[in-house]
Design an enzyme around this catalytic site. Structure first.
Site, PDB file in Angstrom:
ATOM      1  N   CYS A  78      -6.631  -1.682  -7.239  1.00 40.31           N
ATOM      2  CA  CYS A  78      -6.880  -0.546  -8.136  1.00 40.31           C
ATOM      3  C   CYS A  78      -7.352   0.630  -7.284  1.00 40.31           C
ATOM      4  O   CYS A  78      -8.421   0.565  -6.673  1.00 40.31           O
ATOM      5  CB  CYS A  78      -7.956  -0.946  -9.146  1.00 40.31           C
ATOM      6  SG  CYS A  78      -8.409   0.398 -10.246  1.00 40.31           S
ATOM      7  N   ARG A 192      -0.032  -1.971 -16.609  1.00 42.32           N
ATOM      8  CA  ARG A 192      -0.032  -3.432 -16.791  1.00 42.32           C
ATOM      9  C   ARG A 192      -1.464  -3.936 -16.850  1.00 42.32           C
ATOM     10  O   ARG A 192      -2.311  -3.459 -16.114  1.00 42.32           O
ATOM     11  CB  ARG A 192       0.692  -4.058 -15.602  1.00 42.32           C
ATOM     12  CG  ARG A 192       0.691  -5.553 -15.565  1.00 42.32           C
ATOM     13  CD  ARG A 192       1.326  -6.123 -14.314  1.00 42.32           C
ATOM     14  NE  ARG A 192       0.506  -5.911 -13.113  1.00 42.32           N
ATOM     15  CZ  ARG A 192       0.748  -6.568 -11.972  1.00 42.32           C
ATOM     16  NH1 ARG A 192       1.767  -7.406 -11.859  1.00 42.32           N
ATOM     17  NH2 ARG A 192      -0.028  -6.354 -10.917  1.00 42.32           N
ATOM     18  N   CYS A 201      -3.862   6.509 -12.916  1.00 38.54           N
ATOM     19  CA  CYS A 201      -3.745   5.235 -12.212  1.00 38.54           C
ATOM     20  C   CYS A 201      -3.567   5.555 -10.737  1.00 38.54           C
ATOM     21  O   CYS A 201      -2.557   6.152 -10.350  1.00 38.54           O
ATOM     22  CB  CYS A 201      -2.547   4.443 -12.753  1.00 38.54           C
ATOM     23  SG  CYS A 201      -2.278   2.887 -11.898  1.00 38.54           S
ATOM     24  N   THR A 203      -3.123   3.731  -7.843  1.00 37.56           N
ATOM     25  CA  THR A 203      -1.979   3.173  -7.103  1.00 37.56           C
ATOM     26  C   THR A 203      -0.678   3.733  -7.665  1.00 37.56           C
ATOM     27  O   THR A 203       0.306   3.884  -6.935  1.00 37.56           O
ATOM     28  CB  THR A 203      -1.965   1.638  -7.211  1.00 37.56           C
ATOM     29  OG1 THR A 203      -2.076   1.246  -8.597  1.00 37.56           O
ATOM     30  CG2 THR A 203      -3.078   1.003  -6.407  1.00 37.56           C
TER      31      THR A 203
END
Ligand SMILES: N[C@@H](CCC[C@H](N)C(=O)O)C(=O)O
Length: 262
Positions: A78, A192, A201, A203
């Site tokens: 993460c 996900r 997010c 990444t």
């Protein structure tokens, strides 16, 4: 966990990607209790977060990072969570301005100045091209797809279709991107393990920056990304092998401290 335990936690957010952070250097947290982690992340019955992160002792590094998605299951890397963990480590006095820590995808280094954390991500050498998308792993798997009219796009509907329809039970994070000009892109992500759109997010933003460079949509090795929850910057070096010296930079802040009986 015994039901009469009081758990101290800290809430952090990095461009709107939010996390329950726990100092687990005493190794007391029940790491296999999926139901507990899912309850702590539940936005109605628990604290509410996209994920939960443990800061742990490490034999060779400043600390070890353990990441759980909101579904309660241990997750892959993460990026925003890693940035928040560096800020948490500084708050605890574990580090001062630099960090080197272990995570599920290997060792990460980072620097912190004020509330800005720059995190080194892993190298990316394998980028697969799909009919209208790219797939790459930046510590977590990411599908990157250009769209028009991003702000009106049904990210949940289209993201879940791809996450389950194309990537099956193992899944992938799904990023929809629209160029804003001058090496800047807007991104919205179906994540996900959260199984919903998140406001950012890390990444995913990293994957988008690399995919946009790979596709020639940006020539600079510094890419600005506008997520729904805030702005991030990705920089990298490129050579014949792929992308290295990848860094994700942006704010990471503590929102509140709390205690919960569980
Ligand atoms: N929000 C994170 C990604 C966390 C893992 C992801 N949900 C997955 O399961 O792959 C980030 O900032 O990178």
């Amino acid at each position: 966990m015994e039901m009469n335990r009081v758990l101290t936690f800290y809430k952090y957010q990095g461009t709107g990607n939010d996390f329950v952070m726990i100092d687990n250097r005493d190794n007391s947290f029940p790491k296999d209790d999926i139901k507990l982690v899912a309850w702590l992340c539940d936005r109605r019955f628990g604290i509410g977060a996209d994920g939960l992160i443990l800061l742990e002792e490490d034999a060779t590094m400043d600390f070890n990072m353990v990441y759980y998605n909101a579904d309660g299951k241990e997750g892959s890397m993460c990026g925003n969570g890693g940035r928040c963990l560096v800020a948490f480590a500084k708050f605890l006095g574990v580090i001062s301005t630099e960090a080197k820590f272990n995570a599920v995808d290997g060792v990460h280094s980072a620097t912190i100045k004020g509330d800005i954390v720059e995190l080194q991500m892993g190298d990316v050498t394998d980028i697969s091209e799909k009919p209208n998308a790219y797939f790459l792993n930046t510590g977590s798997p990411h599908h990157v797809q250009l769209v028009k009219g991003l702000q009106d796009f049904d990210v949940f509907k289209e993201g879940s279709k791809l996450r389950y329809g194309v990537y099956g039970q193992k899944g992938s994070n799904i990023n929809f991107v629209e160029p804003l000009g001058e090496g800047t892109f807007a991104v919205r992500t179906y994540e996900r393990g959260v199984e919903d759109e998140t406001l950012s997010c890390g990444t995913g933003v990293t994957a988008v920056a690399i995919a946009m460079h790979k596709s020639g949509k940006v020539s600079s090795d510094v890419v600005n990304i506008e997520a729904q929850g805030g702005k991030l910057q990705v920089r990298f070096s490129v050579d014949a092998k792929g992308y290295s010296n990848v860094h994700l930079k942006g704010p990471a802040t503590q929102v509140f401290k709390g205690e919960v009986k569980c």
